[in-house]
Write an enzyme that holds these catalytic residues in place. Sequence first.
Site, short mmCIF file in Angstrom:
data_model
loop_
_atom_site.label_atom_id
_atom_site.label_comp_id
_atom_site.label_asym_id
_atom_site.label_seq_id
_atom_site.Cartn_x
_atom_site.Cartn_y
_atom_site.Cartn_z
CE LYS A 54 -3.85 -2.50 2.52
NZ LYS A 54 -3.55 -2.63 3.96
CD GLN A 98 -2.76 -4.52 6.87
OE1 GLN A 98 -2.91 -3.84 5.68
NE2 GLN A 98 -3.69 -5.53 6.57
CG ASP A 121 -9.44 -0.62 4.77
OD1 ASP A 121 -9.10 -0.69 3.57
OD2 ASP A 121 -9.04 -0.35 5.55
#
Length: 298
Positions: A54, A98, A121
């Site tokens: 990412k 994460q 997200d």
Amino acid sequence: MTAQIISGTEIRKAILGEIKEEVDQMKEKHGKVPGLVTILVGSSPASISYVTLKVKTAISLGFHEIQDDQPEDISEKDLLALIDKYNNDPDIHGILVQLPLPKHIDDKKVLNAINPDKDVDAFHPVNVGRLMIGGDEVKFLPCTPAGIQEMIVRSGTETSGAEVVVVGRSNIVGKPIAMMMAQKGVGANATVTIVHTRTKDLASHCKRADILVVAAGVPDLVKPEWIKPGATVIDVGVNRVGMNEQTGKAILKGDVDFDAAKEIAGKITPVPGGVGPMTIAMLMKNTLRSAKLSLGID
Ligand code: NAD
């Protein structure tokens, strides 16, 4: 006839190219770039590799990227304070935590602490609610379903009035993609059926699908005879079925028997190289959107 292969690797490349162009323009016109923070707690090798990918992608697009690594024993209170700091940082448009988090931290509490307008997200209940309402309410779409929809659209598959069958009802794939395809709009307006472990006759539902989205996590669950000739098949499943002794890498398989299915389907995604590569591109697209919204240019 062999199906057209929908390559996630190719589509991702195109999307990242489009994002880069927009970032360059934003920098030139507004003196700003999208800002993304990735918070990694602990040092699990899998999490490190996801975060690294990412970070690398964000940097390659010219984003302002902060990789904020925290020790395994960080307290929940300190992690919440860190999120609050980034919630209030005007140069940060996307906050990624994460998962999984260590056991002493309640991940729901942490994810819900992210400002929904920086929740790239799209897991925050506010963004799930916005997705349900649809239209202009939607700020960010969850990344894997957004990638699936993008592949359907970019492969030229007609969705309006199409019979879509989604195998799986998880919060991160099955439920959101089903809702997205049923909404009004581009890549949507479909008639959607969700099937799952309690469905009585999985095969008969799948056989009706013009577009079959499979997210069950069961290798080769979908048999070739369940596929309607000419259908578009999106295989979300990523199953480790062994180890390549020469490369030391896991052998991955989808939820659809690809070799047989490609002789019946009209279009099909491979595993690997299908839906997988799309997720990160959509994460970047959400961060760009967040930056545009904050500048009032979207
Ligand atoms: P999940 O385990 O949370 O949900 C699976 C769903 O499939 C459940 O709702 C269950 O009811 C249904 N299901 C399972 N077995 C079934 C069966 N035999 N018949 C009918 N329905 C069945 O999984 P998930 O998080 O949605 O992920 C699904 C798959 O997609 C996994 O292989 C996962 O690794 C993969 N995945 C890939 C990406 C990506 O490529 N970016 C992202 C997310 C998930």
